[in-house]
Scaffold this active site. Structure first.
Site, mmCIF file in Angstrom:
data_model
loop_
_atom_site.group_PDB
_atom_site.id
_atom_site.type_symbol
_atom_site.label_atom_id
_atom_site.label_comp_id
_atom_site.label_asym_id
_atom_site.label_seq_id
_atom_site.Cartn_x
_atom_site.Cartn_y
_atom_site.Cartn_z
ATOM 1 C CE LYS A 22 -1.674 1.628 3.955
ATOM 2 N NZ LYS A 22 -1.592 3.093 4.184
ATOM 3 C CG ASN A 23 2.815 2.459 3.495
ATOM 4 O OD1 ASN A 23 1.677 2.917 3.509
ATOM 5 N ND2 ASN A 23 3.407 2.003 4.578
ATOM 6 N NE ARG A 101 0.779 11.777 6.670
ATOM 7 C CZ ARG A 101 0.953 13.065 6.831
ATOM 8 N NH1 ARG A 101 0.082 13.779 7.508
ATOM 9 N NH2 ARG A 101 2.003 13.681 6.322
ATOM 10 C CB CYS A 125 -3.681 6.630 11.506
ATOM 11 S SG CYS A 125 -4.134 5.186 10.544
ATOM 12 N NE ARG A 130 0.572 10.000 10.258
ATOM 13 C CZ ARG A 130 0.278 8.845 9.660
ATOM 14 N NH1 ARG A 130 1.239 8.005 9.358
ATOM 15 N NH2 ARG A 130 -0.946 8.531 9.353
ATOM 16 N N PRO A 131 2.819 16.497 10.583
ATOM 17 C CG PRO A 131 4.393 18.037 11.332
ATOM 18 C CD PRO A 131 3.790 16.706 11.662
ATOM 19 C CB ILE A 132 2.058 18.323 5.090
ATOM 20 C CG1 ILE A 132 1.222 19.618 5.164
ATOM 21 C CG2 ILE A 132 1.178 17.102 5.325
ATOM 22 C CD1 ILE A 132 0.280 19.774 3.990
ATOM 23 C CG ASP A 133 6.655 20.945 8.899
ATOM 24 O OD1 ASP A 133 6.377 19.737 8.792
ATOM 25 O OD2 ASP A 133 7.429 21.390 9.764
ATOM 26 C CG LEU A 134 9.647 17.991 6.955
ATOM 27 C CD1 LEU A 134 10.258 16.632 7.279
ATOM 28 C CD2 LEU A 134 10.681 19.093 7.115
ATOM 29 C CG ASP A 315 3.685 1.547 9.281
ATOM 30 O OD1 ASP A 315 3.289 2.346 10.147
ATOM 31 O OD2 ASP A 315 3.627 1.785 8.066
ATOM 32 C CB ILE A 337 8.429 6.967 13.975
ATOM 33 C CG1 ILE A 337 9.646 6.060 13.740
ATOM 34 C CG2 ILE A 337 8.012 7.662 12.686
ATOM 35 C CD1 ILE A 337 10.875 6.757 13.233
ATOM 36 N NE ARG A 407 -6.517 4.409 6.235
ATOM 37 C CZ ARG A 407 -5.416 4.642 6.940
ATOM 38 N NH1 ARG A 407 -5.362 4.321 8.211
ATOM 39 N NH2 ARG A 407 -4.356 5.182 6.374
#
Length: 428
Positions: A22-23, A101, A125, A130-134, A315, A337, A407
């Protein structure tokens, strides 16, 4: 709402086919936005997240077709053809993005191909912020202008993207993927420093390269992408799922079973194999995959620390914790993590597990037996750890909120049942 009932006490025996990852599949689907030709993906798993991504791409203008099985030799993946001849819109709406996400992975391809992207801030989840700033920083380094408006990221690059050097302050798989896709069509060369090294990154690079991209260093912490004017269509098979591999290896071990994981690749879970072997699990490569059983005697308490690849995957932390609940001795499991990834601990405790949490670490003291109980899934990996616990518990375990499982695990109950587990999905 559906539930899963598990009655423990039956060792798993037989074989389990490992699905496509999936990933890896989700960013590969986003790659289709980078070309007006058809991208054909094989070994794609049947999962809710795949359906969500397909819905998002269709909304943006991608034409999607499914063409049956990709591997007649036992794999269950399907073939998907994605054609983005015309990008109809560049806005990824909240109603779709909030479900997953990974939807933010359309940001880079839309910017590179259309010069504009509006992406809702993502959901997913509840295992951490888990910000998306990067992701946003990476796009800015390529010349994009970023604004946040009413819950949306509005990114524009009217004159196109230009290669640059991006040094991530911390390893991010998603941000590395987004940057690789965007840089493939940028002018000049992009250097990614402190890049993610996961097999999914390597798989993405292979797909992009087959479409005409020029990428060096995938799988190391420094990646170079030499931008090209356009990408063409290609055919690519999704790499097997290393997290599913590790999950079923641990499910086999917790029941004292003997299972061959068809299509599994040991090198994708090397650190996991090392930890499992210290715990008393035997893993042997075969000409069809990986055979798993107990080595000699009961499971032994073994420590584990989650780290970016090639370290122990976050995971698989919940699954490993479930395995350690019935080991001899104690195990210290440290999560580095995500900050909220011990939400399965209270549910395992309901089944009789002896676990004490100290900040980012959990001390697991093995108990002689677990007892079935009603439990609730809190996220994708936590949910499968509770199924594992149910496989070895006395009596019935009833797992609620199983939509999390849908999922990320294809045909979970069918695969386990085929190996002798007493498990069923109860439709509600």
């Amino acid at each position: 709402m559906d539930k899963i009932r598990v009655r423990g006490g039956k060792p798993l025996k037989g074989e389990i086919p490992i699905s496509g990852a999936k990933n890896a599949a989700l960013p590969l689907m986003s790659v289709s936005l980078l070309t007006d030709e058809t991208l054909t993906l094989g070994n794609l798993p049947h999962l809710a997240d795949i359906t969500t991504m397909a819905g998002l791409l269709a909304q943006l203008g991608t034409e999607i077709a499914l063409n049956g099985q990709s591997h007649p030799g036992g794999h269950t993946g399907r073939i998907m053809e994605l054609t983005s001849r015309n990008i109809r819109q560049t806005r990824a709406d909240y109603d779709l993005v909030r479900k997953m996400r990974a939807s933010v992975l359309v940001l880079g391809p839309l910017l590179a191909r259309a010069g504009r992207a509006e992406v809702s801030l993502p959901g997913g989840c509840a295992i951490g912020t888990r910000p998306i700033d990067l992701h946003l920083m990476a796009m800015q380094k390529l010349g994009a202008e970023i604004e946040l408006k009413e819950g949306y990221v509005v990114a524009t690059a009217p004159r196109g993207l230009t290669g640059g050097s991006v040094a991530f302050p911390m390893v991010s798989v998603g941000a590395t993927e987004n940057l690789m896709m965007a840089a493939s069509l940028a002018r000049g060369t992009t250097e990614i420093v402190n890049a993610a090294r996961e097999p999914e990154i390597v798989d993405l690079a292979k797909c992009l390269t087959s479409m005409g991209a020029k990428i060096e260093g995938a799988g190391t912490d420094k990646i170079l992408i030499h931008g090209v004017d356009r990408l063409h269509g290609a055919r690519h098979d999704v790499v097997v799922d290393r997290i599913e591999t590790g999950t079923y290896a641990m499910a086999t071990a917790i029941t004292g079973g003997s299972v061959e994981l068809i299509g599994a690749e040991r090198e994708l879970i090397g650190t996991v194999c090392t930890v499992l072997e210290r715990a008393g699990v035997a893993l042997k490569s075969t000409n069809r995959g990986l055979h798993v059983s107990l080595a000699n005697g009961p499971l032994q308490g073994t420590d584990a620390i989650t780290e970016p690849f090639p370290g122990f995957p976050t995971d698989l932390q919940a699954q490993f914790m479930a395995l350690m609940t019935v080991s001899q001795g104690a195990a210290m499991i440290t999560e580095t993590i995500f900050e909220n990834r011990f939400m399965h601990v209270p549910e395992l405790a309901r089944m009789g597990a002896n676990i004490t949490v100290h900040g980012a670490s959990a001390m697991v003291r093995g108990v002689p037996r677990l007892t079935g109980a009603p439990v609730m899934a809190t996220d994708l990996r936590a949910s499968v750890s509770l199924v594992m616990a149910g496989l070895v518990a006395e009596g019935d375990t009833i797992l609620n909120r199983v939509y999390h499982l849908d999922r990320g695990y294809e045909r979970l109950t069918e695969k386990l049942e085929a190996c002798g587990a007493d498990i069923e999905r109860i439709h509600g």
